[in-house]
Design a protein around this motif. Structure first.
Motif, PDB file in Angstrom:
ATOM      1  N   LEU A 112       0.926  -1.334  -0.608  1.00 40.76           N
ATOM      2  CA  LEU A 112      -0.178   0.027  -0.092  1.00 40.76           C
ATOM      3  C   LEU A 112       0.945   1.303  -0.274  1.00 40.76           C
ATOM      4  CD1 LEU A 112      -2.456  -1.230   2.710  1.00 40.76           C
ATOM      5  CD2 LEU A 112      -2.803  -1.160  -0.131  1.00 40.76           C
ATOM      6  N   ASP A 113       1.029   1.839  -0.603  1.00 42.19           N
ATOM      7  CA  ASP A 113       1.573   3.201  -0.738  1.00 42.19           C
ATOM      8  C   ASP A 113       1.354   4.218   0.278  1.00 42.19           C
ATOM      9  OD1 ASP A 113       2.462   5.620  -1.094  1.00 42.19           O
ATOM     10  OD2 ASP A 113       1.620   6.084  -3.283  1.00 42.19           O
ATOM     11  N   PRO A 114       2.472   4.455   0.639  1.00 39.14           N
ATOM     12  CA  PRO A 114       2.267   4.713   2.133  1.00 39.14           C
ATOM     13  C   PRO A 114       2.224   6.453   2.322  1.00 39.14           C
ATOM     14  CG  PRO A 114       4.714   4.363   1.904  1.00 39.14           C
ATOM     15  CD  PRO A 114       3.439   3.566   0.590  1.00 39.14           C
ATOM     16  N   ARG A 115       1.552   7.260   0.946  1.00 35.17           N
ATOM     17  CA  ARG A 115       1.436   8.433   1.233  1.00 35.17           C
ATOM     18  C   ARG A 115       0.021   8.442   0.392  1.00 35.17           C
ATOM     19  NH1 ARG A 115       5.024  11.533   3.224  1.00 35.17           N
ATOM     20  NH2 ARG A 115       7.514  10.680   3.318  1.00 35.17           N
ATOM     21  N   MET A 116      -0.606   7.682   0.308  1.00 35.25           N
ATOM     22  CA  MET A 116      -2.037   7.759   0.065  1.00 35.25           C
ATOM     23  C   MET A 116      -3.077   7.026   1.070  1.00 35.25           C
ATOM     24  SD  MET A 116      -1.604   6.071  -3.710  1.00 35.25           S
ATOM     25  CE  MET A 116      -3.334   5.872  -4.529  1.00 35.25           C
ATOM     26  N   GLU A 154     -15.660   4.529   8.415  1.00 33.15           N
ATOM     27  CA  GLU A 154     -14.774   5.537   8.838  1.00 33.15           C
ATOM     28  C   GLU A 154     -13.236   5.371   7.936  1.00 33.15           C
ATOM     29  OE1 GLU A 154     -16.960   4.105  11.352  1.00 33.15           O
ATOM     30  OE2 GLU A 154     -19.098   5.201   9.999  1.00 33.15           O
ATOM     31  N   ASN A 157     -10.043   7.311   5.465  1.00 31.82           N
ATOM     32  CA  ASN A 157      -8.989   8.922   5.035  1.00 31.82           C
ATOM     33  C   ASN A 157      -8.223   8.488   5.967  1.00 31.82           C
ATOM     34  OD1 ASN A 157     -10.563  10.304   3.695  1.00 31.82           O
ATOM     35  ND2 ASN A 157     -11.657  11.214   5.716  1.00 31.82           N
ATOM     36  N   ARG A 158      -7.822   7.558   6.633  1.00 35.63           N
ATOM     37  CA  ARG A 158      -6.685   7.203   7.138  1.00 35.63           C
ATOM     38  C   ARG A 158      -5.507   6.401   6.637  1.00 35.63           C
ATOM     39  NH1 ARG A 158      -8.364   3.506  11.502  1.00 35.63           N
ATOM     40  NH2 ARG A 158      -9.502   5.192  13.079  1.00 35.63           N
ATOM     41  N   TYR A 159      -4.286   6.260   7.069  1.00 36.64           N
ATOM     42  CA  TYR A 159      -3.157   6.203   6.100  1.00 36.64           C
ATOM     43  C   TYR A 159      -2.890   4.164   6.238  1.00 36.64           C
ATOM     44  CZ  TYR A 159      -3.068  10.830   4.589  1.00 36.64           C
ATOM     45  OH  TYR A 159      -3.530  12.202   3.636  1.00 36.64           O
ATOM     46  N   HIS A 161      -0.066   3.322   7.452  1.00 37.39           N
ATOM     47  CA  HIS A 161       0.940   2.993   8.266  1.00 37.39           C
ATOM     48  C   HIS A 161      -0.100   2.451   9.815  1.00 37.39           C
ATOM     49  CE1 HIS A 161       0.941   6.989  10.192  1.00 37.39           C
ATOM     50  NE2 HIS A 161       1.147   6.841   8.922  1.00 37.39           N
ATOM     51  N   GLU A 162      -0.860   3.437  10.100  1.00 37.48           N
ATOM     52  CA  GLU A 162      -1.932   3.093  11.178  1.00 37.48           C
ATOM     53  C   GLU A 162      -3.039   1.480  10.979  1.00 37.48           C
ATOM     54  OE1 GLU A 162      -4.104   7.340  12.014  1.00 37.48           O
ATOM     55  OE2 GLU A 162      -3.483   7.439   9.467  1.00 37.48           O
ATOM     56  N   GLN A 167      -5.809  -5.991   8.698  1.00 39.51           N
ATOM     57  CA  GLN A 167      -6.747  -4.801   8.795  1.00 39.51           C
ATOM     58  C   GLN A 167      -5.622  -4.713   6.804  1.00 39.51           C
ATOM     59  OE1 GLN A 167      -6.608  -2.417  11.773  1.00 39.51           O
ATOM     60  NE2 GLN A 167      -9.111  -2.364  11.802  1.00 39.51           N
TER      61      GLN A 167
ATOM     62  N   PRO B  23     -11.123   9.272  13.251  1.00 39.69           N
ATOM     63  CA  PRO B  23     -11.604   9.148  11.735  1.00 39.69           C
ATOM     64  C   PRO B  23     -10.113   9.379  11.161  1.00 39.69           C
ATOM     65  CG  PRO B  23     -13.285   9.591  12.943  1.00 39.69           C
ATOM     66  CD  PRO B  23     -12.074   9.717  13.568  1.00 39.69           C
ATOM     67  N   GLY B  25      -7.239  10.333   8.772  1.00 47.13           N
ATOM     68  CA  GLY B  25      -5.955   9.721   9.348  1.00 47.13           C
ATOM     69  C   GLY B  25      -5.036  10.613   9.793  1.00 47.13           C
ATOM     70  N   ARG B  26      -3.662  10.169  10.264  1.00 45.57           N
ATOM     71  CA  ARG B  26      -2.229  10.958  10.321  1.00 45.57           C
ATOM     72  C   ARG B  26      -1.631  10.409   8.870  1.00 45.57           C
ATOM     73  NH1 ARG B  26       0.482   8.823  14.650  1.00 45.57           N
ATOM     74  NH2 ARG B  26      -0.486   7.087  14.608  1.00 45.57           N
ATOM     75  N   LEU B  28       1.789  10.650   6.957  1.00 46.92           N
ATOM     76  CA  LEU B  28       3.533  10.527   7.214  1.00 46.92           C
ATOM     77  C   LEU B  28       3.734  11.847   7.207  1.00 46.92           C
ATOM     78  CD1 LEU B  28       4.838   7.616   5.206  1.00 46.92           C
ATOM     79  CD2 LEU B  28       4.279   7.556   7.148  1.00 46.92           C
ATOM     80  N   PHE B 198       4.430  -2.095  -3.766  1.00 46.73           N
ATOM     81  CA  PHE B 198       2.934  -1.023  -3.881  1.00 46.73           C
ATOM     82  C   PHE B 198       2.658  -0.367  -5.057  1.00 46.73           C
ATOM     83  CE2 PHE B 198       6.092   2.279  -1.639  1.00 46.73           C
ATOM     84  CZ  PHE B 198       5.878   3.239  -2.930  1.00 46.73           C
ATOM     85  N   ASN B 220       6.756   9.770  -2.895  1.00 45.62           N
ATOM     86  CA  ASN B 220       7.497   8.799  -1.744  1.00 45.62           C
ATOM     87  C   ASN B 220       8.697   9.281  -1.792  1.00 45.62           C
ATOM     88  OD1 ASN B 220       5.869   7.204  -0.283  1.00 45.62           O
ATOM     89  ND2 ASN B 220       4.500   7.020  -2.785  1.00 45.62           N
TER      90      ASN B 220
END
Lengths: 336, 305, 335
Positions: A112-116, A154, A157-159, A161-162, A167, B23, B25-26, B28, B198, B220
């Motif tokens: 998974l692209d970490p920045r998306m 919900e 909108n998370r990334y 790495h969370e 999951q 909800p 996200g944080r 990077l 990815f 990235n």
């Protein structure tokens, strides 16, 4: 050769597929050194069935999966998909064909692209293949698929790495199924996960297979996991198919010595059984694909090998209905 | 009493909430910024840099003198509060404070222009070369090697001949030389990124190659690019100072920190303030940029510390 | 405890905890653990990622990350290794206890020949001469089943396969004849057929040398054929400890039972797969009661209120659960 007699439409047909890598570049003085990762592999996959591909590291199972999807270009043979040989198509044509064939990766987080955000990751194939969708329609599709794979909407909108590994793998699965593909190659999708999570992902794959009418290619080093989900199984050794057939037959009566050794080495979670059973102790390591042994690839480690094994590659023969193997000394059913 | 499944799920949800997972996200980048804010040296440097920028760009409006007109009443005047020459004047009677502020402005502008040019060219060039690989990569990288081999100063002198009259064009051109290292760094990063799963996943999703570069590879690269850019800015300020010192840089009456220091060194013994004030500005500018660069590196690669 | 059994005890963990200091607060990776290892005994520590199983023993070896802090006691033959100075610990580490890691390359120096890496140990810890050391090292290579050891003796680590490297690491660990060998997922990175070889090797060598083995693993299947006793860890606690046969036959803790039932089997067709819902808890936000309560099929009100303590259920068998002993059928209905 595999399941020619099972009913159903052929979805994918692989004929004599060979994939080689250049490991030392061609120079002025010498030819390039080639490594043959997949060697003369043929099989047929019927719609709606699940094919397990089993083998140890370096046996070419991942390369085979990627060669079928043309993520790695193969050198020889044919991959017949929807009436066309994928090896003949241009990169652009292959790109368009990807709508119907997808992949799930081993390392869920790395895929998974970490920045998306999760929403953008899952929506990516949609933006490629259904660019006319409005933003709202796309969101609806993403939320629908998230619910189907057991993710709370919900989280959109998370990334990556969370998320925990399990999951993250659900996210990868959601991305793979959102365009409603026909074929999904699962490349060791549960080997990076904890046992308690493995079961969840397998159950999810089984459920989606039924709901979406998917055909799966399930690559794994773990016989037990393959047994949980597959209808058919291929055993690969050093890039070659050594045994193939439907799961029930192969698992109850493996014919090729290597398959037998694999079964015997698989740990069994039962101390009494584990102490009792006689193990086939294989000597040595699998040979390097850079200089494969002459004759049968398994011959240097095989306790049954004879002179003919050291000179000639054994042909693939039918063992019984729904099972074939490539060995001169395989266990054949008693003559009827 | 055995809990029913619904109650069990409620329990699990409460736990999730307790973990503080909102909800939203944080990302990077947000994480990195949070880490940067915990780094005291970096925060102080950011404050110093912002102050310097504000002073350089707004300061001239609040002081009584401008940078080019001589004050006929005060030649070679030491710093004094009475006549408004807080930093003193130079041999031509020009107010040093105004000149230092103006010089800082020029140095900063020049550095940012050059860095921007080098980042844009370097990132695109490196990412394309690295992602497509093969023969294209060989050709593009051999070109970089050739450019590296040519002497830098010779190039600058050639560019001087062409762009001599326009400082900003000159430094855009210097930026166009600085991109070589950036391109190499970006190419190396791209080579390792393109084998990450990815990126393969994006290919498998049917994404077009150029889209993969812009949507997956370049975002990235933010970490290494921001870090390198933050370290390029001070390098270019130093280069500009060096070129101006040699007489290749900014032309009179316009000035830069480098030019001012060059003039100041000539009169170091008789008029020390001519050297001291621009030097203090240059040093604080360089140090704050370096600390920010360091802080960014730690913030983006917390593992490497 | 009689004198004899007291003498028999090799390693004893008493109220042993590990805490990591992080910017977001303290994380307790292992809490108040008690464990006894006897001479020559083979114990398996089973747990999923984040259960604290590896940290426990890195802590004993003094190999924790910088922000990690141990407390309690770890008595090796009556001496508290946690209280040792780095110098003394170095001595104990090479001689009395040795460790084998998951990735053999982390234990091998890529720029030194195999021979040098093996003999160095002997020369430092046992004062061998160079010649005696190489004879001893070669002998050990033979014992760990390396074919053609004289040729392989002069190779570099990268010239060997993964299975060979792990054998070399095991040889290195056993050279100084340690009393305790800690193996952290030693076969996870290896293929099944090689894994079987390495497990056999552990089995034979520890019996031969009377070395106690602590095998840390996530795989109950690996444990079945090797261990005498098993401790199951969950979220930093031992939740169940029992002799291997008893643990597999009559698991008491719902987590052990579920873990056992969730393992796919190569020798059986399983249509109803047991699934453990949810995921292991975040160590920074543990539940108030039992750590497993959010995922447990048998959870009741008291489980949410307070954490259960380890209690002895049968000789040598203890579990930390208020409502032990679910059956497989019970699990299935909740999956």
């Amino acid at each position: 050769m595999l399941d020619q007699n099972t009913p159903g439409q052929t979805l994918l047909k692989v004929e004599n597929l060979t994939t080689q890598f250049e490991i030392e570049a061609k120079s002025f003085f010498r030819k390039p050194t080639m490594l043959t990762a997949v060697n003369d592999v043929s099989f047929e996959l019927k719609e709606g069935r699940t094919l397990g591909i089993v083998g140890e590291s370096g046996c070419g199972k991942s390369t085979l999966g990627r060669s079928i999807l043309q993520l790695i270009r193969a050198q020889k043979g044919r991959v017949v998909w929807q009436g066309k040989n994928l090896l003949d198509l241009t990169p652009e044509q292959i790109r368009l064909a990807r709508r119907d064939m997808q992949i799930i990766f081993q390392d869920p987080i790395a895929s998974l692209d970490p920045r998306m955000t999760v929403g953008d990751i899952i929506a990516e194939p949609l933006t490629v293949f259904e660019p006319k969708l409005s933003r709202a329609q796309r969101l609806e599709r993403v939320q629908e698929i998230m619910a189907a794979v057991g993710l709370v909407p919900e989280m959109i909108n998370r990334y990556p790495h969370e998320f925990s590994g399990g999951q993250a793998q659900r996210i990868g699965i959601a991305r793979a199924v959102i365009t409603r593909p026909k074929l999904i190659v699962c490349d060791e999708p549960v080997s990076a996960l904890d046992v308690s999570i493995q079961g969840q992902v397998i159950t999810l794959l089984r459920k989606l297979r039924k709901e979406f009418g998917l055909t799966l290619i399930f690559i794994s080093h773990d016989l037990s996991v393959v047994r949980l989900i597959s209808d058919d199984v291929l055993v690969l050794y050093l890039g070659r198919i050594v045994e193939a057939g439907d799961c029930a037959t192969v698992f109850s009566a493996p014919a090729h010595p290597y398959t037998q050794a694999l079964f015997s080495a698989a740990p069994i979670p039962d101390p009494k059984l584990a102490r009792q059973r006689s193990r086939i102790r294989l000597q040595g390591d699998p040979p390097s694909p850079m200089n494969p042994p002459p004759g049968c690839p398994f011959q240097p480690r095989c306790w049954k090998s004879t002179d003919i094994c050291r000179t000639q590659m054994p042909p693939t023969e039918l063992v019984r209905q729904g099972q074939s193997a490539a060995c001169y000394h395989m266990d054949r059913p008693p003559e009827a | 009493m055995i809990l029913n499944p619904a109650k069990r799920e409620l329990l699990a949800a409460e736990l999730l909430e307790a973990e503080g997972l909102s909800p939203e996200g944080r990302s990077l980048t947000k994480d990195a910024m949070r880490r940067l804010c915990r780094n005291k040296a970096a925060v102080v440097s950011i404050v110093v840099l912002v102050l310097l920028i504000l002073v350089a760009f707004l300061g001239p409006y609040f002081i009584p003198h401008n940078y080019e007109d001589p004050d006929w009443a005060a030649f070679r005047a030491p710093p004094s509060w009475e006549d408004g020459h807080y930093f003193g004047t130079d041999p031509n009677g020009r107010d040093l404070l105004a000149r230092v502020l103006y010089g800082t402005r020029v140095s900063l502008a020049v550095a940012f222009v050059a860095t921007l040019v080098s980042v844009v060219i370097g990132v695109l060039y490196g990412a394309i070369s690295g992602y497509f690989g093969g023969r294209l990569d060989s050709i593009m990288m051999r070109f970089v090697d050739i450019m590296y081999a040519l002497p830098y100063i010779l190039f600058v002198i050639l560019l001087m001949v062409i762009f001599g009259r326009n400082v900003y064009l000159l430094f855009a051109a210097i930026g166009a030389l600085e991109w070589l290292t950036m391109a190499r760094i970006v190419r190396g990063q791209t080579l390792s990124l393109k084998h990450r799963e990815f990126v393969e996943a994006a290919r498998a999703s049917g994404q077009k190659p150029l889209k993969i570069i812009t949507k997956h590879i370049i975002p990235n690269l933010v970490g290494p690019v921001v870090i390198f850019a933050a370290l390029t800015v001070p390098e270019i300020i130093a280069t500009e100072s060096f070129l101006s010192y040699l007489g290749f840089g900014v032309q009179e009456p316009l000035t830069s920190l480098g030019t001012l220091i060059a003039e100041g060194t000539d009169a170091m013994e008789s008029m020390p303030w001519l050297l001291a004030f621009p030097a203090v500005f240059l040093v604080s500018l360089l140090l704050s940029l370096l600390f920010i660069g360091d802080g960014l590196r730690d913030a983006f690669d917390p593992k490497d510390r | 405890m009689t004198d004899q059994t007291q003498k028999d005890v090799l390693l004893e963990l008493k109220d042993y905890s590990i805490t990591f200091k992080t910017p977001d607060g303290d994380v307790k990776a292992v809490s108040n653990m008690n464990l006894t290892v006897r001479r020559g005994e083979r114990i398996a520590i089973v747990g999923e990622s984040g259960s604290g199983k590896s940290q426990t023993f890195l802590g004993i070896m003094g190999l924790l990350a910088k922000n990690g802090q141990t407390s309690g006691q770890a008595l090796l033959e009556g001496r508290d290794v946690l209280a040792l100075k780095p110098r003394e610990l170095d001595k104990v580490r090479g001689k009395d206890m040795a460790m084998v890691f998951q990735d053999p390359m982390t234990a091998l120096n890529p720029s030194l020949k195999i021979s040098r890496q093996l003999t160095e140990q002997l020369e430092i810890h046992r004062g061998f001469t160079a010649k005696a050391a190489s004879i001893e090292a070669l002998d050990m290579l033979k014992r760990v089943g390396i074919p053609d050891p004289t040729r392989r003796f002069n190779l570099y680590p990268h010239e060997l396969s993964g299975g060979m490297r792990q054998r070399i690491v095991i040889a290195m660990a056993l050279l100084t004849k340690p009393k305790l060998l800690i193996a952290d997922e030693p076969t996870t990175a290896l293929d099944v057929t090689i894994q079987a070889q390495i497990l056999d090797l552990f089995n034979d060598l520890t019996a031969e040398m009377n070395t106690a083995l602590l095998m840390i693993t996530h795989d109950l299947g690996v444990v079945a054929g090797l261990a005498d006793r098993v401790a199951v860890m969950y979220a930093g606690n031992i939740v169940e400890e029992a002799p291997v046969d008893e643990l597999f036959e009559k698991p008491a803790h719902p987590y052990t039972a579920a873990l056992h039932a969730a393992i796919p089997r190569p020798d059986q067709d399983v249509d109803d797969l047991v699934v453990i819902p949810g995921r292991p808890p975040n160590l920074q936000h543990l539940p108030k009661g039992c750590n497993f309560s959010p995922r447990c099929p048998k959870v009741q009100d008291d489980c949410i209120d307070r954490p259960p303590q380890l209690e002895t259920l049968a000789p040598q068998h203890c579990a930390a659960c208020f409502h032990p002993f679910p059956r497989r059928e019970e699990l299935l209905t909740h999956a």
